[in-house]
Design an enzyme around this catalytic site. Structure first.
Site, PDB file in Angstrom:
ATOM      1  N   ASN A  37       0.818  -1.210   0.000  1.00  0.00           N
ATOM      2  CA  ASN A  37       0.000   0.000   0.000  1.00  0.00           C
ATOM      3  C   ASN A  37       0.864   1.278   0.000  1.00  0.00           C
ATOM      4  OD1 ASN A  37      -2.201   1.600  -0.029  1.00  0.00           O
ATOM      5  ND2 ASN A  37      -3.020   0.950   1.969  1.00  0.00           N
ATOM      6  N   HIS A 122     -14.501  -5.506  10.832  1.00  0.00           N
ATOM      7  CA  HIS A 122     -14.091  -4.190  11.328  1.00  0.00           C
ATOM      8  C   HIS A 122     -15.296  -3.304  11.603  1.00  0.00           C
ATOM      9  CE1 HIS A 122      -9.680  -4.108   9.893  1.00  0.00           C
ATOM     10  NE2 HIS A 122     -10.038  -5.295  10.277  1.00  0.00           N
ATOM     11  N   ARG A 147     -13.430  -6.436  15.386  1.00  0.00           N
ATOM     12  CA  ARG A 147     -12.532  -5.364  15.797  1.00  0.00           C
ATOM     13  C   ARG A 147     -13.349  -4.092  15.945  1.00  0.00           C
ATOM     14  NH1 ARG A 147      -7.768  -2.715  12.145  1.00  0.00           N
ATOM     15  NH2 ARG A 147      -9.448  -1.286  11.586  1.00  0.00           N
ATOM     16  N   TYR A 159      -7.146   6.316  13.464  1.00  0.00           N
ATOM     17  CA  TYR A 159      -7.006   5.132  12.636  1.00  0.00           C
ATOM     18  C   TYR A 159      -8.279   4.277  12.679  1.00  0.00           C
ATOM     19  CZ  TYR A 159      -6.514   0.551  11.090  1.00  0.00           C
ATOM     20  OH  TYR A 159      -6.795  -0.603  10.432  1.00  0.00           O
ATOM     21  N   ASP A 210      -7.061  -2.244  17.463  1.00  0.00           N
ATOM     22  CA  ASP A 210      -5.783  -1.951  16.815  1.00  0.00           C
ATOM     23  C   ASP A 210      -5.284  -0.577  17.274  1.00  0.00           C
ATOM     24  OD1 ASP A 210      -4.669  -2.234  13.311  1.00  0.00           O
ATOM     25  OD2 ASP A 210      -3.607  -1.666  15.157  1.00  0.00           O
ATOM     26  N   HIS A 212      -2.422   0.643  16.472  1.00  0.00           N
ATOM     27  CA  HIS A 212      -1.755   1.113  15.236  1.00  0.00           C
ATOM     28  C   HIS A 212      -0.464   1.871  15.524  1.00  0.00           C
ATOM     29  CE1 HIS A 212      -1.846   2.063  10.888  1.00  0.00           C
ATOM     30  NE2 HIS A 212      -2.640   1.007  10.868  1.00  0.00           N
ATOM     31  N   GLU A 236      -3.651  -4.813  19.335  1.00  0.00           N
ATOM     32  CA  GLU A 236      -2.724  -4.948  18.207  1.00  0.00           C
ATOM     33  C   GLU A 236      -1.830  -3.737  18.039  1.00  0.00           C
ATOM     34  OE1 GLU A 236      -4.823  -5.343  14.527  1.00  0.00           O
ATOM     35  OE2 GLU A 236      -3.040  -4.963  13.335  1.00  0.00           O
ATOM     36  N   GLU A 262       1.960  -7.073  11.235  1.00  0.00           N
ATOM     37  CA  GLU A 262       1.480  -6.880   9.852  1.00  0.00           C
ATOM     38  C   GLU A 262       2.521  -6.170   9.003  1.00  0.00           C
ATOM     39  OE1 GLU A 262      -2.077  -4.563  10.707  1.00  0.00           O
ATOM     40  OE2 GLU A 262      -1.151  -2.881   9.660  1.00  0.00           O
ATOM     41  N   ARG A 283       1.141 -11.417  13.275  1.00  0.00           N
ATOM     42  CA  ARG A 283       0.251 -10.895  12.220  1.00  0.00           C
ATOM     43  C   ARG A 283       0.869 -10.947  10.828  1.00  0.00           C
ATOM     44  NH1 ARG A 283      -4.225  -9.126  11.469  1.00  0.00           N
ATOM     45  NH2 ARG A 283      -4.034  -6.842  11.322  1.00  0.00           N
ATOM     46  N   HIS A 312      -2.712 -10.632   8.834  1.00  0.00           N
ATOM     47  CA  HIS A 312      -3.234  -9.362   8.331  1.00  0.00           C
ATOM     48  C   HIS A 312      -4.123  -9.656   7.115  1.00  0.00           C
ATOM     49  CE1 HIS A 312      -1.953  -5.183   6.567  1.00  0.00           C
ATOM     50  NE2 HIS A 312      -3.063  -5.061   7.262  1.00  0.00           N
ATOM     51  N   ASP A 316      -6.220  -3.564   1.496  1.00  0.00           N
ATOM     52  CA  ASP A 316      -5.099  -3.328   0.580  1.00  0.00           C
ATOM     53  C   ASP A 316      -4.260  -4.576   0.348  1.00  0.00           C
ATOM     54  OD1 ASP A 316      -4.741  -1.891   3.362  1.00  0.00           O
ATOM     55  OD2 ASP A 316      -2.761  -2.684   2.880  1.00  0.00           O
ATOM     56  N   GLU A 339      -7.843 -11.900   9.727  1.00  0.00           N
ATOM     57  CA  GLU A 339      -8.507 -10.613   9.476  1.00  0.00           C
ATOM     58  C   GLU A 339      -9.207 -10.680   8.134  1.00  0.00           C
ATOM     59  OE1 GLU A 339      -5.880  -7.289   9.370  1.00  0.00           O
ATOM     60  OE2 GLU A 339      -7.487  -5.831   9.134  1.00  0.00           O
ATOM     61  N   TRP A 402       1.855   6.758  12.243  1.00  0.00           N
ATOM     62  CA  TRP A 402       0.464   6.731  11.751  1.00  0.00           C
ATOM     63  C   TRP A 402      -0.174   5.394  12.068  1.00  0.00           C
ATOM     64  CZ3 TRP A 402      -1.874   3.545   7.984  1.00  0.00           C
ATOM     65  CH2 TRP A 402      -3.233   3.834   7.810  1.00  0.00           C
TER      66      TRP A 402
HETATM   67  O1  LIG Z   1      -4.862  -4.141  11.072  1.00  0.00           O
HETATM   68  C1  LIG Z   1      -5.136  -3.574  10.011  1.00  0.00           C
HETATM   69  O2  LIG Z   1      -5.890  -4.039   9.133  1.00  0.00           O
HETATM   70  C2  LIG Z   1      -4.537  -2.213   9.742  1.00  0.00           C
HETATM   71  O3  LIG Z   1      -3.382  -2.028  10.476  1.00  0.00           O
HETATM   72  C3  LIG Z   1      -4.437  -1.954   8.270  1.00  0.00           C
HETATM   73  O4  LIG Z   1      -5.647  -1.362   7.890  1.00  0.00           O
HETATM   74  C4  LIG Z   1      -3.301  -1.063   7.834  1.00  0.00           C
HETATM   75  O5  LIG Z   1      -3.513   0.241   8.336  1.00  0.00           O
HETATM   76  C5  LIG Z   1      -3.261  -1.046   6.315  1.00  0.00           C
HETATM   77  O6  LIG Z   1      -3.102  -2.357   5.847  1.00  0.00           O
HETATM   78  C6  LIG Z   1      -2.139  -0.162   5.807  1.00  0.00           C
HETATM   79  O7  LIG Z   1      -2.113  -0.189   4.406  1.00  0.00           O
HETATM   80 MG   LIG Z   2      -3.284  -3.327  12.095  1.00  0.00          MG
END
Ligand SMILES: O=C(O)[C@@H](O)[C@@H](O)[C@H](O)[C@H](O)CO
Ligand SMILES: [Mg+2]
Length: 402
Positions: A37, A122, A147, A159, A210, A212, A236, A262, A283, A312, A316, A339, A402
């Site tokens: 991504n 999600h 989640r 996020y 998450d 993040h 996470e 991830e 992950r 993960h 994306d 996921e 981020w």
């Molecule tokens: O756990 C998750 O799915 C996230 O961390 C993702 O949405 C992540 O932000 C994206 O894959 C980034 O491209």
């Molecule tokens: Mg994540």
């Protein structure tokens, strides 16, 4: 069986995907996901300019030899671009090998270890109540694991919260959008979210969250401790994991299960976390961690320390990755959860697939290979669109995670 050709297909049905297609002299083809991504074209070039010329004429059955040729032979080892390219080759060759055997890929890994793959969806909302209503929707759809991410009072964005409740895509502009973050506001808010969710839904469903990458280790320990009454399935990416040792500090303060990985692309990113039992779920996934061949090695190391998989599976990561991951998931002995961020209809049309969802579980299907194909004519209708992931700043302007 000789590799006679290979090409990279870049397409953007609602978001960018990079797919490698390998052809053989026996007419069998295989595909692998190479999507990274925000850095898609880097992987496309790595494959086209540096990998594909080396593949032509090689024996497609020699997956392990080709894997090491591309890993050790690159000299510049590891990293998300290199390992996503290797993953795409590996996945495509496993697809071919399984098609040649006339078997679904999971049969070549060791057969089914379970009847279905538990997945998590999600639920997200601008505030606690909207998030709770979205959790209710996922419960209604049959999810056993959900989640939950909600907006944080006083922050314009955070996020995992999107306007479209079924499809989440964070890469939202050609150049990175700038988000503002406040750890204090976040730490004050999250326990209230899960207090409300457990009050409304009880404990019959697994709840996940998450973070993040946004907390320091001690802040993550504080959050984990504050969430213990709500018995999360996992918390996470509690803190950036370059320093694997940092998770020891979190572990000292909380029994909330920890998931990470991830963004990992080789076993070396997770070795210390696993061997010191600093995490509960790994992950890493097919597309970014070197494909089926390498992900199996990570899972086998994890199994020695009772760490389970939690691949993960964001939007994306293409349906090709999802399909391959489900074959891995239905086999892997130390499975935890998968996921499952649903793709859009346009994406699913470009990538016809055999996998399916029912009552909170997924199955990969039983067609030979990993069960995902690409409609190249349809893919050609969606040209690449430059998109970047956001960046995050603290309220004082400090560039944050981020
Ligand atoms: O756990 C998750 O799915 C996230 O961390 C993702 O949405 C992540 O932000 C994206 O894959 C980034 O491209
Ligand atoms: Mg994540």
């Amino acid at each position: 069986m000789k590799i006679t050709g290979a090409r990279v297909i870049v397409t953007c049905p609602d978001r960018n995907f990079v797919t490698l297609k390998i052809e053989t002299d026996e007419g069998l083809t295989g595909i692998g996901d190479a999507t990274l991504n925000g850095r898609e074209l880097a992987v496309a070039s790595y494959l086209t300019d540096h990998v594909i010329p080396c593949l032509i004429g090689r024996d497609a059955h020699r997956i392990e030899d080709i894997w090491h040729y591309l890993y050790r032979g690159a000299y510049w080892r590891r990293g998300p671009v290199t390992m996503s390219a290797i993953a795409a080759v590996d996945t495509a060759l496993w697809d071919i090998k399984a098609k040649a055997a006339g078997l679904p890929l999971y049969q070549l890994l060791g057969g089914r270890s379970r009847d279905g793959v538990m997945v998590y969806g999600h639920a997200n909302g601008r505030d606690i109540e909207e998030t709770a209503d979205e959790v209710a929707r996922y419960v209604e759809m049959g999810y056993r694991a959900i989640r939950a991410q909600s907006g944080v009072p006083g922050l314009a964005s955070t996020y995992g919260v999107s306007s479209d409740k079924m499809y989440y895509e964070p890469a939202d502009a050609a150049l990175p959008t700038e988000n503002v973050w406040s750890t204090e506001k976040y730490l004050d808010h999250v326990p209230k979210l899960f207090d409300r969710l457990r009050d409304r839904f009880g404990f019959d469903h697994h709840l996940l969250h998450d973070v993040h990458h946004r907390l320091t280790p001690i802040e993550a320990g504080r959050l984990g401790k504050s969430l213990e009454p709500y018995r999360l399935f996992w918390m996470e990416d509690a803190t950036p994991a370059e320093n694997q040792e940092a998770f020891r500090l979190i572990r000292q303060h909380t029994v909330t299960p920890l998931a990470v990985g991830e963004v990992f692309n080789t076993i070396w990113d997770a070795k210390d976390l696993i061997q010191n039992q600093l995490i509960d779920y790994i992950r890493a996934t097919v597309v970014h961690a070197g494909g089926i061949s390498h992900l199996r090695r990570i899972a086998d190391l994890a199994a020695l320390y009772q760490v389970r998989t939690g691949c993960h599976g964001a939007t994306d990561l293409s349906p090709v990755c999802m399909g391959a991951a489900l074959h891995f998931d239905i086999w892997v002995p130390n499975f935890g959860v998968q996921e499952y961020m649903r793709h859009t209809e346009a994406t699913d049309a470009v990538f016809p697939h055999a996998y399916s969802f029912a009552a909170g579980y997924m199955t990969p299907g039983d067609v030979p290979g990993h069960g995902v194909e690409i409609d190249e004519a349809l893919a050609a209708k969606y040209p690449y669109k430059p998109c970047s992931l956001p960046v995050n700043r603290l309220e004082d302007g400090t560039l944050w995670h981020w």
